[in-house]
Each structure stands twice: as structure tokens, then as C-alpha cells.
Design a protein around this motif. Structure first.
Motif, short mmCIF file in Angstrom:
data_model
loop_
_atom_site.label_atom_id
_atom_site.label_comp_id
_atom_site.label_asym_id
_atom_site.label_seq_id
_atom_site.Cartn_x
_atom_site.Cartn_y
_atom_site.Cartn_z
N UNK A 60 22.20 -9.28 17.97
CA UNK A 60 22.72 -10.24 17.09
C UNK A 60 21.69 -10.99 16.13
N UNK A 61 20.56 -11.29 16.41
CA UNK A 61 19.55 -11.81 15.53
C UNK A 61 19.26 -10.88 14.52
N UNK A 62 19.28 -9.35 14.66
CA UNK A 62 19.13 -8.56 13.68
C UNK A 62 20.26 -8.48 12.89
N UNK A 63 21.51 -8.51 13.29
CA UNK A 63 22.64 -8.36 12.61
C UNK A 63 22.69 -9.43 11.58
N UNK A 64 22.62 -10.68 12.21
CA UNK A 64 22.22 -11.91 11.04
C UNK A 64 21.53 -11.93 10.27
N UNK A 65 20.19 -11.52 10.40
CA UNK A 65 19.33 -11.18 9.39
C UNK A 65 19.62 -10.50 8.30
N UNK A 66 20.28 -9.52 8.67
CA UNK A 66 20.88 -8.55 7.74
C UNK A 66 21.76 -8.88 6.62
N UNK A 67 22.72 -10.04 7.27
CA UNK A 67 23.81 -10.66 6.66
C UNK A 67 22.93 -11.65 5.55
N UNK A 68 22.06 -12.58 6.22
CA UNK A 68 21.53 -13.45 5.27
C UNK A 68 20.69 -13.23 4.17
N UNK A 69 20.31 -12.05 3.95
CA UNK A 69 19.70 -11.61 2.86
C UNK A 69 20.59 -11.47 1.59
#
Length: 238
Positions: A60-69
């Protein structure tokens, strides 16, 4: 959410987005007070205050980081981070926060109905189609909640033109609105079939409106009354 969406989509929903934003500010104030996060209010990741040791699962952390950029500014990134993390935190303990309103619901719906917001150099927030100047946190703690935020309620708020709402002075009458667009004026009633219908219940002049026992309603009050009608008609769905 379509972060690079059509501006017309947001413009068509400007009134519901304003209500959603104001309700988010209220809920954020309640949470900020509950967790001593006043200095971070209003666009924060509240989980940092609720549970400083909390961490998302790595996937989930990796998926969120991809969104945030892909998101346009720090306020939007903070609140999207908070929405994801708080949902996970609540999922691990479904009974948690039962005494507090759903913090990020209004802002998530705001994003879904037209995308982000941004600050300008004058201290205003650009909500796309309107400017909003936040008041102090204490003001929002005294605001009456708008609890029902489903699409039926939100769609009923959106209409072209300048809208003035009315109901009976005793609060027992129907919800009415007058829409003025260019040289045209339309009077409508929000009926039990949950849509606006033409009406002749609003007199032409302000003096006659008052004499008829009608009182103008502020937008948030109208949103609450729409929610009451929706809940009474179909139950607490929205």
C-alpha cells in the motif's frame, strides 16, 4: 479521480463542492482539537497524531507513493495520504474513532466531483469556479454538521445561476429555491421524489416572501434540509 479532468465538470458542480469543502474544514477542526493537531490544521495527515508509530503495509505504501507524485500540491498530497492511512488504521480496528465524523469523506467527494484545489497569493483557495478564504479553526467548531453527503444530496445542490433557498419560518415547510440566470428566473420545490419541480409558492418580492411566512436559507442549511428529506424518503442512504 481524474486529477487532470475537464474544468466544465468541476464548474457544473461548484455549489456541491463548496458545501463539501466547508464540511471538510469543520470535520478537520473537530479532529484537530481531538488530537491536539491545531497547528497542522486543516490539510494534514491526522494519523501522524493519532498513532505516530503507524505504518502502511509495504504494498500500500508503494501504491500511495506512485499516486502522490502525480498530485499538484502539498495540501492535496497531505490529505490523500491521510485518507489512505486513516482508512487502513480504521480497517485494523473497525471500532476506532466511533465518536468522530468521517474526516476525509467530504474532501474525497470534493476531489471526485472536479479535482484538486490550490492556494493563491492573496490567501484564498481556488476551488475551481470559486474562491474560498478559510476562517479560523474555532469558527468551524461551531458549524452545524452536514451529515448526509451522497450523490442525491450533492446533485440537488448543483444548478446554473444564482440560487436563493427558502423554507417556512417555523422550519416545517417545503424546501424551495429561486434560480436567476441572466434575465430568467425559475422557482422550484424539492419534492418527495427527490428532484426539483416547478412551483408558484415563492412570491415575487422580498416583502411578499416574508409575509408568506418564508425565510431564506443559507447554503449549508439547505444542504442539511435536502439530506433530511432524502433520509426520510429512502432511509439513511443519500
Amino acid at each position: 479521480m481524474d486529477w487532470m479532468g475537464d474544468w466544465d465538470f468541476a464548474f457544473d458542480r461548484v455549489k456541491s463542492r463548496r458545501v463539501l469543502f466547508r464540511e471538510y474544514m469543520r470535520r478537520a477542526a473537530v479532529w484537530a482539537q481531538a488530537y491536539s493537531a491545531e497547528s497542522a490544521w486543516p490539510f494534514f495527515d491526522i494519523t501522524s497524531y493519532v498513532d505516530p508509530a503507524f505504518r502502511l503495509a509495504p504494498e500500500a505504501e508503494a501504491e500511495l507513493a506512485e499516486l502522490l507524485v502525480r498530485l499538484p500540491n502539498v495540501e492535496v498530497r497531505n490529505t490523500c495520504t491521510g485518507a489512505v492511512r486513516l482508512a487502513e488504521l480504521r480497517g485494523r480496528d473497525p471500532g476506532a474513532f466511533s465518536g468522530l465524523p468521517d474526516l476525509y469523506e467530504p474532501l474525497v467527494r470534493f476531489y471526485q466531483r472536479g479535482g484538486e484545489f490550490a492556494r493563491d497569493d492573496a490567501g484564498f483557495l481556488d476551488l475551481t469556479g470559486m474562491r474560498f478564504r478559510p476562517g479560523p479553526l474555532a469558527v468551524y467548531l461551531t458549524t452545524t454538521p452536514v451529515t448526509l453527503l451522497g450523490d442525491t444530496v450533492l446533485d440537488a445542490l448543483d444548478a446554473d445561476g444564482l440560487v436563493t433557498y427558502y423554507t417556512a419560518e417555523d422550519g416545517q415547510g417545503p424546501l424551495l429555491r429561486r434560480r436567476t440566470l441572466r434575465d430568467e428566473q425559475t422557482d422550484e420545490l424539492f419534492g418527495r421524489d427527490l428532484r426539483w419541480e416547478p412551483t408558484d409558492l415563492i412570491p415575487a418580492s422580498d416583502e411578499a416572501v416574508k409575509a408568506a411566512g418564508l425565510a431564506p436559507l443559507e447554503e449549508l442549511a439547505a444542504a442539511r434540509l435536502i439530506g433530511t428529506i432524502v433520509a426520510a424518503t429512502r432511509g439513511p442512504v443519500g
